[in-house]
Design a protein around this motif. Structure first.
Motif, PDB file in Angstrom:
ATOM      1  N   ILE A 121      33.771  49.493  33.716  1.00 28.36           N
ATOM      2  CA  ILE A 121      34.867  48.912  34.091  1.00 28.36           C
ATOM      3  C   ILE A 121      34.422  47.349  33.867  1.00 28.36           C
ATOM      4  O   ILE A 121      33.335  46.975  34.182  1.00 28.36           O
ATOM      5  N   TRP A 122      35.313  46.792  33.329  1.00 28.96           N
ATOM      6  CA  TRP A 122      35.259  45.229  32.911  1.00 28.96           C
ATOM      7  C   TRP A 122      36.376  44.793  33.831  1.00 28.96           C
ATOM      8  O   TRP A 122      37.563  44.728  33.832  1.00 28.96           O
ATOM      9  N   ASN A 123      35.828  43.842  35.018  1.00 25.82           N
ATOM     10  CA  ASN A 123      36.408  43.503  36.226  1.00 25.82           C
ATOM     11  C   ASN A 123      36.660  42.092  35.950  1.00 25.82           C
ATOM     12  O   ASN A 123      35.713  41.037  36.325  1.00 25.82           O
ATOM     13  N   PHE A 124      37.931  41.806  35.642  1.00 25.41           N
ATOM     14  CA  PHE A 124      38.314  40.246  35.713  1.00 25.41           C
ATOM     15  C   PHE A 124      38.840  39.850  37.319  1.00 25.41           C
ATOM     16  O   PHE A 124      39.128  38.563  37.421  1.00 25.41           O
ATOM     17  N   ALA A 125      38.859  40.648  38.166  1.00 22.89           N
ATOM     18  CA  ALA A 125      39.377  40.158  39.554  1.00 22.89           C
ATOM     19  C   ALA A 125      37.996  39.786  40.169  1.00 22.89           C
ATOM     20  O   ALA A 125      37.073  40.252  39.987  1.00 22.89           O
ATOM     21  N   PRO A 126      38.367  38.825  41.081  1.00 20.95           N
ATOM     22  CA  PRO A 126      37.100  37.913  41.611  1.00 20.95           C
ATOM     23  C   PRO A 126      36.862  38.610  42.856  1.00 20.95           C
ATOM     24  O   PRO A 126      36.686  38.174  43.948  1.00 20.95           O
ATOM     25  N   VAL A 127      36.428  40.283  42.904  1.00 21.22           N
ATOM     26  CA  VAL A 127      36.170  40.909  43.855  1.00 21.22           C
ATOM     27  C   VAL A 127      34.958  41.829  43.575  1.00 21.22           C
ATOM     28  O   VAL A 127      34.806  42.140  42.546  1.00 21.22           O
TER      29      VAL A 127
END
Lengths: 219, 219
Positions: free
Chosen positions: B177-183
């Motif tokens: 997973i490439w996660n761009f959400a700041p979480v």
DNA sequence: TAGATTGTTAATCGATTAACAATC
DNA sequence: TAGATTGTTAATCGATTAACAATC
């Protein structure tokens, strides 16, 4: 000989701060006035000692044994450390596909970053606007940066031009560079280059996949 | 008990690879058939021993004392390691401002990543296209991922929805997973989460600026 | 040959984590 | 009080760098 900043925060710790902030705000919003380090650690998948140390490095009010830390106090301590309170103006160089994307992205204001103008070499783009922001020719770069007192430059040009753009930015008084080009930039001392190298991220993703899938396929 | 991968490469080393690749390609294109570790190190601002170790970890052909390494050999060794040769399909969830930006960004193909479809909860977006890519409703996520054998998910939804989207992706067979959400995302073992947290990058930029400018302003 | 560069072993450095006494 | 949590000192871990013999 005045040392006003007591503990210097490591780069790694600094990068954990936005995660703390997010978790703490969520906790506050669901009514938690007090929060403990072990709670936050579990939520973020971190070590609890690390969390305590990180909290201690930004906040001057100590936690209370048995209870924990005051949520709101911690939140403002982190916001203060990260400088989200005082807004930073930035210019962006390179109005290509990625540049346009960042210009139209509305998420930066929350972190105190505001992109005031874009620059590009392409005469078809200069003079126009992207998402309400002017696109100016490169020869205006220095005067704009100097006049508007801009210290952040965002580089979204192709790799081959990144170094010369970087030099131009540094020559215009920029002190911190956010580099989206997949190249190493050479800069004088005192200039921070923060690389947002998607290729580097993709390298990790890709490696993980080939490890997970590779063995099955090869047998 | 077959160990085909001899040296395991550290995360840090892996992230340096794209920089090596860029530097080596540039060297090759300007005619350098042979290149030495000290040369590359100087160019990228790295330690030369580190460069030699990194080269050794991906390539099976050794360097030659006094001369150096064969440029083309190293390039293909790194490409092989990073898996840029075999293309990886991905889905993107969240067709908001950042999501659209990534969908229209043309730079990923060079690294073997191709975004095949987007998903969103907004019925105004689903059914349409962005940059020639379909936007589908969330209930199609699992079937598409399973049928197309997709193992990479890109998250560009707001922080509040990131975890549930992550769960849906993992439930659909996604492994990275490439996660761009700041979480921070919680995932089962074996799932790689690569965070592209712009807030974390901005934290570093912002801190650097307040250190460089702060003292002057406060006096 | 002389010397630049290689590969490798050992030392250093910095960050993370474990252990533990203090405290509310 | 008892026990969860704090802050801190010491141990561990991993990565980077220094030192050096081997080699073309």
């Amino acid at each position: 000989m005045e040392k006003h900043i007591p503990v210097s925060i490591s780069k790694q710790a600094l990068q954990r701060m936005p995660y703390y902030l997010q978790a703490l705000r969520a906790a506050r919003d669901s009514g938690a006035e007090i929060i403990s380090a072990p709670t936050v650690a579990a939520q973020l998948g971190l070590n609890e000692v690390q969390v305590r140390k990180d909290f201690a490095s930004v906040s001057d009010t100590a936690g209370k044994p048995k209870t924990g830390f005051q949520t709101s106090e911690l939140i403002s301590a982190i916001e203060r450390t990260l400088g989200y309170d005082n807004s930073n103006d930035a210019v962006l160089v390179g109005a290509g596909s990625l540049g346009r994307a960042l210009l139209s992205y509305r998420g930066f204001e929350a972190y105190g970053l505001s992109i005031v103008t874009a620059f590009d070499v392409d005469p078809n783009l200069t003079g126009g606007e992207i998402s309400g922001k002017q696109v100016l020719p490169m020869n205006k770069l220095e005067s704009i940066c100097r006049n508007m007192n801009i210290h952040i430059g965002i580089i979204t040009v192709p790799a081959s031009q990144a170094q010369s753009v970087c030099d131009a930015l540094v020559g215009s008084g920029v002190l911190a560079i956010w580099n989206f080009a997949p190249v190493h930039l050479n800069t004088p001392d005192g200039i921070l280059v923060q690389n947002e190298n998607m290729a580097a991220s993709l390298a990790l993703l890709s490696k993980h996949l080939s490890e997970r899938l590779g063995s099955k396929l090869n047998d």
